[in-house]
Design a protein around this motif. Structure first.
Motif, PDB file in Angstrom:
ATOM      1  N   PRO A 452       0.835  -1.210   0.000  1.00 43.78           N
ATOM      2  CA  PRO A 452       0.000   0.000   0.000  1.00 43.78           C
ATOM      3  C   PRO A 452       0.867   1.257   0.000  1.00 43.78           C
ATOM      4  O   PRO A 452       1.815   1.376   0.777  1.00 43.78           O
ATOM      5  N   ASP A 453       0.572   2.188  -0.888  1.00 46.12           N
ATOM      6  CA  ASP A 453       1.307   3.438  -0.973  1.00 46.12           C
ATOM      7  C   ASP A 453       0.372   4.502  -1.520  1.00 46.12           C
ATOM      8  O   ASP A 453      -0.041   4.459  -2.690  1.00 46.12           O
ATOM      9  N   GLU A 454       0.022   5.473  -0.674  1.00 41.83           N
ATOM     10  CA  GLU A 454      -0.928   6.502  -1.081  1.00 41.83           C
ATOM     11  C   GLU A 454      -0.389   7.335  -2.244  1.00 41.83           C
ATOM     12  O   GLU A 454      -1.142   7.832  -3.066  1.00 41.83           O
ATOM     13  N   ASN A 455       0.931   7.506  -2.323  1.00 40.20           N
ATOM     14  CA  ASN A 455       1.504   8.345  -3.371  1.00 40.20           C
ATOM     15  C   ASN A 455       1.376   7.717  -4.759  1.00 40.20           C
ATOM     16  O   ASN A 455       1.536   8.411  -5.768  1.00 40.20           O
ATOM     17  N   TRP A 456       1.135   6.407  -4.807  1.00 40.46           N
ATOM     18  CA  TRP A 456       1.055   5.723  -6.099  1.00 40.46           C
ATOM     19  C   TRP A 456      -0.362   5.272  -6.420  1.00 40.46           C
ATOM     20  O   TRP A 456      -0.568   4.454  -7.314  1.00 40.46           O
ATOM     21  N   ARG A 457      -1.363   5.783  -5.712  1.00 42.28           N
ATOM     22  CA  ARG A 457      -2.738   5.381  -5.981  1.00 42.28           C
ATOM     23  C   ARG A 457      -3.236   5.916  -7.318  1.00 42.28           C
ATOM     24  O   ARG A 457      -4.258   5.477  -7.828  1.00 42.28           O
ATOM     25  N   SER A 458      -2.542   6.912  -7.907  1.00 42.43           N
ATOM     26  CA  SER A 458      -2.992   7.475  -9.180  1.00 42.43           C
ATOM     27  C   SER A 458      -2.727   6.550 -10.366  1.00 42.43           C
ATOM     28  O   SER A 458      -3.150   6.840 -11.477  1.00 42.43           O
ATOM     29  N   GLY A 459      -2.013   5.442 -10.162  1.00 36.29           N
ATOM     30  CA  GLY A 459      -1.783   4.486 -11.238  1.00 36.29           C
ATOM     31  C   GLY A 459      -0.371   4.562 -11.781  1.00 36.29           C
ATOM     32  O   GLY A 459       0.574   4.938 -11.085  1.00 36.29           O
ATOM     33  N   VAL A 460      -0.215   4.193 -13.065  1.00 38.24           N
ATOM     34  CA  VAL A 460       1.106   4.145 -13.669  1.00 38.24           C
ATOM     35  C   VAL A 460       1.649   5.556 -13.881  1.00 38.24           C
ATOM     36  O   VAL A 460       0.911   6.548 -13.893  1.00 38.24           O
ATOM     37  N   ARG A 461       3.002   5.592 -14.057  1.00 38.64           N
ATOM     38  CA  ARG A 461       3.670   6.860 -14.338  1.00 38.64           C
ATOM     39  C   ARG A 461       4.584   6.674 -15.547  1.00 38.64           C
ATOM     40  O   ARG A 461       5.253   5.637 -15.666  1.00 38.64           O
ATOM     41  N   ASP A 462       4.600   7.673 -16.405  1.00 38.36           N
ATOM     42  CA  ASP A 462       5.511   7.695 -17.553  1.00 38.36           C
ATOM     43  C   ASP A 462       6.627   8.694 -17.251  1.00 38.36           C
ATOM     44  O   ASP A 462       6.395   9.908 -17.186  1.00 38.36           O
ATOM     45  N   TYR A 463       7.851   8.161 -17.059  1.00 37.02           N
ATOM     46  CA  TYR A 463       8.992   8.995 -16.677  1.00 37.02           C
ATOM     47  C   TYR A 463       9.771   9.433 -17.922  1.00 37.02           C
ATOM     48  O   TYR A 463       9.980   8.644 -18.851  1.00 37.02           O
ATOM     49  N   TRP A 464      10.236  10.691 -17.886  1.00 38.73           N
ATOM     50  CA  TRP A 464      11.017  11.277 -18.978  1.00 38.73           C
ATOM     51  C   TRP A 464      12.271  11.915 -18.404  1.00 38.73           C
ATOM     52  O   TRP A 464      12.250  12.523 -17.338  1.00 38.73           O
ATOM     53  N   HIS A 465      13.364  11.753 -19.163  1.00 36.56           N
ATOM     54  CA  HIS A 465      14.620  12.454 -18.847  1.00 36.56           C
ATOM     55  C   HIS A 465      14.671  13.703 -19.722  1.00 36.56           C
ATOM     56  O   HIS A 465      14.801  13.614 -20.947  1.00 36.56           O
ATOM     57  N   VAL A 466      14.546  14.877 -19.086  1.00 34.61           N
ATOM     58  CA  VAL A 466      14.429  16.148 -19.808  1.00 34.61           C
ATOM     59  C   VAL A 466      15.689  16.978 -19.570  1.00 34.61           C
ATOM     60  O   VAL A 466      16.044  17.273 -18.417  1.00 34.61           O
ATOM     61  N   GLU A 467      16.361  17.334 -20.690  1.00 33.92           N
ATOM     62  CA  GLU A 467      17.506  18.240 -20.627  1.00 33.92           C
ATOM     63  C   GLU A 467      17.048  19.626 -21.083  1.00 33.92           C
ATOM     64  O   GLU A 467      16.479  19.774 -22.176  1.00 33.92           O
ATOM     65  N   THR A 468      17.277  20.643 -20.264  1.00 29.07           N
ATOM     66  CA  THR A 468      16.837  22.003 -20.576  1.00 29.07           C
ATOM     67  C   THR A 468      17.993  22.823 -21.156  1.00 29.07           C
ATOM     68  O   THR A 468      19.169  22.500 -20.944  1.00 29.07           O
ATOM     69  N   ARG A 469      17.626  23.899 -21.862  1.00 30.02           N
ATOM     70  CA  ARG A 469      18.638  24.781 -22.433  1.00 30.02           C
ATOM     71  C   ARG A 469      19.390  25.555 -21.341  1.00 30.02           C
ATOM     72  O   ARG A 469      20.481  26.077 -21.582  1.00 30.02           O
ATOM     73  N   GLN A 470      18.818  25.661 -20.164  1.00 29.73           N
ATOM     74  CA  GLN A 470      19.473  26.363 -19.067  1.00 29.73           C
ATOM     75  C   GLN A 470      20.444  25.472 -18.296  1.00 29.73           C
ATOM     76  O   GLN A 470      21.050  25.910 -17.319  1.00 29.73           O
TER      77      GLN A 470
END
Length: 492
Positions: A452-470
């Motif tokens: 049980p984990d309340e933080n993950w009750r929203s279901g699956v997560r799609d993770y992205w590695h984002v590189e910014t111009r800054q």
């Protein structure tokens, strides 16, 4: 020492050792039993007399027992604690004779040859045993005979005393199970009509050996004294304590450290003999006014190297108030762990233990529990991919196994004002305006449904590695079930 003419052996059986020990600690009113989980089911492990009178028996399912006896009170069994208690009883039994051994998980065997007269004879010795055990709240059955097998048979199947040189007269009417035979052998003998030991003694030996093997006749000969049977007493556990009495009181730091070094040399030599290492040590310094000062030391790893341990005592010894002087020093290893001998080679380095010494030295100041390390955990959930453990009580494990790179910094998810299944081209995070330069992903991570984990009750997560111009390299995730974007980590 083996069975022979004139030898006398006592067997003590504690039929309710576990339950008696539990009731000694916390008595109850009414039927009582201990339960133990066996084959994914709780079963009765040991019962008191009230539970036995209610018709319950060992091995009975706990649910069935409650149905038969609703008033039954139970506690979880502790076989390891029962074993320790039996070893304590073995040590107590040495008051009657020095030759005392264990008999299974619930019995003792004593060789009282030449010791009974010290208590006024065998009858007085057995009476003293029964009275002391009864006052301690322990049910015991005692057998006395010339052999270990005969004494065991009398204790388990007919409590009594066999006259010297006449074991058959005392065992003749006892069942063949009293010979310590297996259930299959006892069943086979019973089917042949051999139910008593006397009947087995008067039966031809050759046919029995061909059908049941040598065990029945071997046990019979051991009980009758025709075959020797050894009693192996337990050796006393090693004592890891040394003492130094000084002819003149001392009080200087260097003198106390020199005495501690001498004690460490003796203690480490004893530890090496037992292939053990000390984890906790206690140095007791007795002053001339009979007051005692103690210095306790806990180590990150088991050690028996006096040169490495001695400097760790410096901080504690400096804080000692020597008063008018110290005339006795005592050093004891209060916690000992196995430390087998290691093979050294030209490849091994003698400085590999520097980290352990550093942890021990810092631990003397802030406590070993406050020095912690991260350890990997087999979980694909980012927050559960590690655990924190005390460095002194854990070993460094392998690297984190992950199919994708993970950020060096993790924090609770922080929401972003963005929409759509792909990372936004521009977004604000922590009061900074950022522009996306390159993205890698997605990596879909599903919640672990069994935890049980309340933080993950929203279901699956799609993770992205984002590189910014800054220059920021962030770890973002999108929740398809409840659309939203969050930042959870930052790469170095």
């Amino acid at each position: 020492m083996f069975d022979g003419i004139g030898r006398r052996v006592v067997s003590i059986w504690f039929p309710r050792l576990a339950s008696d020990r539990a009731l000694r600690a916390r008595p109850v009113d009414g039927p009582f039993a201990l339960t133990l989980k066996q084959a994914n089911a709780d079963r009765l492990y040991c019962l008191d007399t009230g539970a036995e009178r209610a018709g319950l028996h060992r091995g009975m399912a706990y649910a069935d027992a409650r149905a038969f006896c609703p008033d039954l009170q139970t506690r979880p069994a502790d076989p390891a604690g029962d074993a320790r208690f039996l070893r304590m009883l073995r040590r107590w039994a040495t008051r009657y004779c020095p030759w005392v051994g264990l008999e299974g998980r619930d019995g003792l065997v004593l060789d009282i040859t030449g010791a009974a007269h010290l208590f006024g004879g065998e009858a007085m010795l057995l009476s003293d045993m029964r009275q002391r055990l009864a006052r301690a709240g322990l049910a015991a059955r005692i057998g006395l005979a010339d052999t270990r097998g005969a004494a065991w048979a009398l204790a388990h199947h007919g409590e009594g005393c066999a006259d010297p040189g006449q074991p058959l007269a005392a065992l003749d009417h006892l069942p063949v199970a009293a010979l310590r035979l297996g259930e299959d052998t006892v069943t086979g003998l019973t089917r042949l009509g051999l139910r008593k030991i006397g009947e087995l003694e008067r039966t031809a030996r050759a046919p029995l050996t061909r059908r049941f093997g040598p065990e029945p006749l071997l046990r019979l000969d051991q009980a009758m004294g025709r075959q020797p049977e050894q009693i192996s007493p337990l050796a006393e556990p090693p004592h890891y304590g040394v003492r130094l009495t000084l002819p003149d009181p001392i009080g200087l730091f260097d003198d106390v450290m020199a005495g501690t070094g001498r004690l460490l040399d003796q203690l480490c030599a004893r530890l090496k003999t037992q292939e053990a290492g000390a984890r906790s040590l206690c140095l007791t310094l007795r002053r001339v006014d009979q007051e005692a000062q103690t210095v306790e030391l806990r180590l990150a790893r088991p050690l028996r190297d006096a040169a490495r341990i001695l400097p760790l005592f410096e901080r504690g010894v400096r804080e000692v108030d020597a008063g008018y002087g110290i005339d006795q020093m005592r050093l004891e290893a209060t916690r000992v762990e196995p430390l087998p001998v290691r093979q050294l080679s030209h490849v091994s380095s003698g400085r590999a233990d520097r980290l352990d010494d550093l942890i021990s030295r810092i631990g003397t100041r802030i406590g070993l529990e406050n020095i912690q390390r991260f350890l990997p955990v087999d979980s694909h959930i980012p927050e559960r991919g590690f655990t924190i453990a005390a460095a002194a009580w854990s070993e460094p494990e392998g690297s984190w196994a992950s199919p994708r790179p993970r950020p060096i910094l993790l924090f609770p998810p922080e929401p972003l004002a963005a929409t759509g299944p792909r990372p936004p081209e521009r977004f604000r995070w922590r009061r900074m305006s950022l522009s996306t330069a390159r993205v890698t992903g997605p990596e879909r991570i599903a919640p672990e449904w069994w935890l049980p984990d309340e933080n993950w009750r929203s279901g699956v997560r799609d993770y992205w590695h984002v590189e910014t111009r800054q220059g920021r390299r962030l770890w973002l995730f999108h929740t398809p079930q409840n659309p939203g974007w969050f930042v959870q980590g930052e790469f170095a």
